[in-house]
Motif scaffolding. Sequence first.
Motif: not given
Length: 230
Positions: A71-75, A108-111, A126-131, A133-140
Amino acid sequence: MSLPLIMIATALVAFTLGGLTMWPFARRLRSRLTDAIWQLEHDPVTGMLNRAGLLAVHSILAKAAASQPVVVVLIDLDDFKPVNDTHGHDRGDDVLAAIGGRIADIAALHGGTAARLSGDEFAALLPVRTADLARLADTFVALIAQPVELTTDGAPGLLTVTASVGIALAEGTDPFEEVALRRADIAMYHAKHQGRNRHAVYEPGMAMPAAGDRRGPRLRDRRISDEATA
């Protein structure tokens, strides 16, 4: 004691004394080399990895788990320039460091790991630990938007900075900048276009918004274009 034994003993003493003399120098040299390597891969403002450091991490992941997607996140922080203009670059750096710390903690929390790519642009791998992705992005998005404590002219205050976040899946063997980060970049610009302070998830076939909705080509885009026409 015979002459040969005296010569051997003298040589051993000289070698030992020389080693004792050189040891502090060698230790300082190793320390300087370690510092130099750290500086090559880290951002001096936030202490996070820089672009080169993140590329190195991706290279290691690609070799260790070639079949695993990432998973790649760009902020990209929204309208950060007025922060520097109003409060000065020193306080702006304080804000970048605070937000960078939040991004690094989430990663770090997501490895995973995070980096400051340049200016007000950050990324996470990030490694893929959840499908989801929207929720993960919303955390950021949500944690970045929490107020930052800022002291200006001796007076404490709070400053809120928001971000547009693009998130994408890529294969571990995909070229990082040309594919993985590019997908997240496209998604991030869609988040900008949709109003900022939000995220967008990359979907196959998603294209970059019209040029009028963008801030212009990024350094990596210009470099790739220059290499293609060289």
